[in-house]
Design a protein around this motif. Structure first.
Motif, PDB file in Angstrom:
ATOM      1  N   PRO A  16       0.852  -1.184   0.000  1.00  0.00           N
ATOM      2  CA  PRO A  16       0.000   0.000   0.000  1.00  0.00           C
ATOM      3  C   PRO A  16       0.896   1.245   0.000  1.00  0.00           C
ATOM      4  O   PRO A  16       1.868   1.306   0.765  1.00  0.00           O
ATOM      5  CB  PRO A  16      -0.774  -0.110   1.328  1.00  0.00           C
ATOM      6  CG  PRO A  16      -0.760  -1.568   1.647  1.00  0.00           C
ATOM      7  CD  PRO A  16       0.579  -2.063   1.164  1.00  0.00           C
ATOM      8  N   ASP A  17       0.627   2.169  -0.827  1.00  0.00           N
ATOM      9  CA  ASP A  17       1.289   3.459  -1.130  1.00  0.00           C
ATOM     10  C   ASP A  17       2.109   3.390  -2.419  1.00  0.00           C
ATOM     11  O   ASP A  17       2.355   4.411  -3.048  1.00  0.00           O
ATOM     12  CB  ASP A  17       2.112   4.066   0.026  1.00  0.00           C
ATOM     13  CG  ASP A  17       3.500   3.444   0.275  1.00  0.00           C
ATOM     14  OD1 ASP A  17       3.940   2.607  -0.500  1.00  0.00           O
ATOM     15  OD2 ASP A  17       4.105   3.841   1.284  1.00  0.00           O
ATOM     16  N   ASP A  18       2.520   2.163  -2.850  1.00  0.00           N
ATOM     17  CA  ASP A  18       3.224   2.042  -4.133  1.00  0.00           C
ATOM     18  C   ASP A  18       2.332   2.501  -5.286  1.00  0.00           C
ATOM     19  O   ASP A  18       2.818   3.047  -6.278  1.00  0.00           O
ATOM     20  CB  ASP A  18       3.644   0.589  -4.400  1.00  0.00           C
ATOM     21  CG  ASP A  18       4.794   0.130  -3.515  1.00  0.00           C
ATOM     22  OD1 ASP A  18       5.555   0.989  -3.042  1.00  0.00           O
ATOM     23  OD2 ASP A  18       4.916  -1.096  -3.316  1.00  0.00           O
ATOM     24  N   GLY A  24       0.167   6.944  -9.268  1.00  0.00           N
ATOM     25  CA  GLY A  24      -0.993   7.736  -8.818  1.00  0.00           C
ATOM     26  C   GLY A  24      -1.504   8.654  -9.912  1.00  0.00           C
ATOM     27  O   GLY A  24      -2.716   8.777 -10.128  1.00  0.00           O
ATOM     28  N   GLY A  25      -0.588   9.302 -10.611  1.00  0.00           N
ATOM     29  CA  GLY A  25      -0.980  10.202 -11.705  1.00  0.00           C
ATOM     30  C   GLY A  25      -1.620   9.431 -12.841  1.00  0.00           C
ATOM     31  O   GLY A  25      -2.648   9.846 -13.386  1.00  0.00           O
ATOM     32  N   ALA A  26      -1.041   8.294 -13.190  1.00  0.00           N
ATOM     33  CA  ALA A  26      -1.593   7.476 -14.280  1.00  0.00           C
ATOM     34  C   ALA A  26      -3.003   7.001 -13.931  1.00  0.00           C
ATOM     35  O   ALA A  26      -3.899   7.000 -14.781  1.00  0.00           O
ATOM     36  CB  ALA A  26      -0.680   6.278 -14.546  1.00  0.00           C
ATOM     37  N   ARG A  48      -3.180  -0.524   6.989  1.00  0.00           N
ATOM     38  CA  ARG A  48      -2.678  -0.094   5.681  1.00  0.00           C
ATOM     39  C   ARG A  48      -3.704  -0.325   4.576  1.00  0.00           C
ATOM     40  O   ARG A  48      -3.764   0.432   3.601  1.00  0.00           O
ATOM     41  CB  ARG A  48      -1.348  -0.769   5.381  1.00  0.00           C
ATOM     42  CG  ARG A  48      -0.289  -0.323   6.391  1.00  0.00           C
ATOM     43  CD  ARG A  48       1.100  -0.458   5.889  1.00  0.00           C
ATOM     44  NE  ARG A  48       1.390   0.419   4.770  1.00  0.00           N
ATOM     45  CZ  ARG A  48       2.544   0.423   4.111  1.00  0.00           C
ATOM     46  NH1 ARG A  48       3.490  -0.403   4.472  1.00  0.00           N
ATOM     47  NH2 ARG A  48       2.739   1.243   3.101  1.00  0.00           N
ATOM     48  N   ASN A  49      -4.555  -1.350   4.713  1.00  0.00           N
ATOM     49  CA  ASN A  49      -5.591  -1.551   3.699  1.00  0.00           C
ATOM     50  C   ASN A  49      -6.673  -0.479   3.784  1.00  0.00           C
ATOM     51  O   ASN A  49      -7.239  -0.069   2.771  1.00  0.00           O
ATOM     52  CB  ASN A  49      -6.207  -2.941   3.835  1.00  0.00           C
ATOM     53  CG  ASN A  49      -5.258  -4.031   3.347  1.00  0.00           C
ATOM     54  OD1 ASN A  49      -4.258  -3.729   2.695  1.00  0.00           O
ATOM     55  ND2 ASN A  49      -5.570  -5.267   3.666  1.00  0.00           N
ATOM     56  N   ASP A  54      -8.842   4.345   1.123  1.00  0.00           N
ATOM     57  CA  ASP A  54      -9.085   5.794   1.123  1.00  0.00           C
ATOM     58  C   ASP A  54      -8.348   6.462  -0.034  1.00  0.00           C
ATOM     59  O   ASP A  54      -8.901   7.323  -0.733  1.00  0.00           O
ATOM     60  CB  ASP A  54      -8.617   6.417   2.458  1.00  0.00           C
ATOM     61  CG  ASP A  54      -9.539   6.050   3.614  1.00  0.00           C
ATOM     62  OD1 ASP A  54     -10.652   5.562   3.354  1.00  0.00           O
ATOM     63  OD2 ASP A  54      -9.133   6.259   4.780  1.00  0.00           O
ATOM     64  N   ALA A  55      -7.091   6.072  -0.221  1.00  0.00           N
ATOM     65  CA  ALA A  55      -6.293   6.649  -1.313  1.00  0.00           C
ATOM     66  C   ALA A  55      -6.895   6.278  -2.666  1.00  0.00           C
ATOM     67  O   ALA A  55      -6.999   7.112  -3.569  1.00  0.00           O
ATOM     68  CB  ALA A  55      -4.847   6.157  -1.223  1.00  0.00           C
TER      69      ALA A  55
END
Ligand SMILES: [Zn+2]
Length: 222
Positions: A16-18, A24-26, A48-49, A54-55
């Motif tokens: 999570p966060d990768d 993220g932009g793509a 983390r999940n 949320d992300a």
């Protein structure tokens, strides 16, 4: 099964966060354009999940496939899980880590995706076999020495930062390292490609070996 028959994208990442740091932009650019983007993350836990979901919501992800594995459990046995996600999401392209990354879990994830893309296309194994057209390798901390695609993410940069901040457990590490790094890397790639912000990728055309692919038939080579 996915909604609609148009092109879609599957992002396969180790942690999570990768998904934000590498693509993220793509994700946001294509979600904005109405192209469905799904994310499979191979490790995770409750905290983390939750942050990952949320992300993903901020970025506009369609389906989120989460896991409860620890880092050290990422190994070859995960291939089937990646194949399952490919067969469900039926993506035109897959975005994942680079095999040149310094992080062992990222490298393992990259190799798993290579193998899973091949296996998912075997009509001898799966009646619903699916052929991925291209695999894109993203950057996290290790930069591509020769990127082939610079995706302009200027319009969605703020949204990716907002999504990245949802990974609350990671944001204070090393004085806010991840936000600083994403800021600096996307600015650098923007300078190189003549836009404000960019994410860099390398493209792999999957090898579909073996006699399993009617679509490999051709009457001439040139
Ligand atoms: Zn990672």
């Amino acid at each position: 099964m996915p909604e609609g028959d148009g092109p879609s994208i599957l992002v396969v990442c180790a942690h999570p966060d990768d998904e934000c740091l590498g693509a993220g932009g793509a994700i946001a650019v294509h979600a904005n354009a109405g192209i469905p983007v799904d994310v499979l993350c191979l490790t995770g836990n409750d905290t983390r999940n939750r942050e990952l979901k949320d992300a993903a919501h901020v970025l506009g992800v369609r389906h989120m496939y989460c896991s409860f594995r620890e880092d050290f459990d990422v190994d070859e046995s995960l291939k089937r899980e990646v194949v399952d996600a490919i067969l469900l999401s039926r993506p035109e392209i897959v975005i994942t880590h680079s095999p040149m990354d310094y992080n062992r879990a990222h490298v393992t994830c990259s190799h798993l995706v290579d193998e899973a893309v091949e296996w998912a296309s075997h009509v001898t194994l799966y009646p619903d076999a699916h052929r991925v057209k291209r695999v894109y390798h993203m950057e996290i901390n290790s930069l591509h020495s020769r990127p082939q695609v610079m995706l302009d993410i200027g319009a969605v940069y703020g949204r990716v930062v907002k999504a990245l901040r949802k990974h609350i457990s990671q944001m204070d590490r090393a004085g806010g390292y991840y936000l600083k790094f994403y800021d600096a890397r996307t600015a650098l790639r923007g300078v190189q490609s003549g836009c404000d912000r960019a994410e860099a990728f390398r493209i792999v055309l999957p090898e579909h070996a073996g006699p399993f692919y009617p679509k490999n038939a051709t009457s001439r080579l040139v």
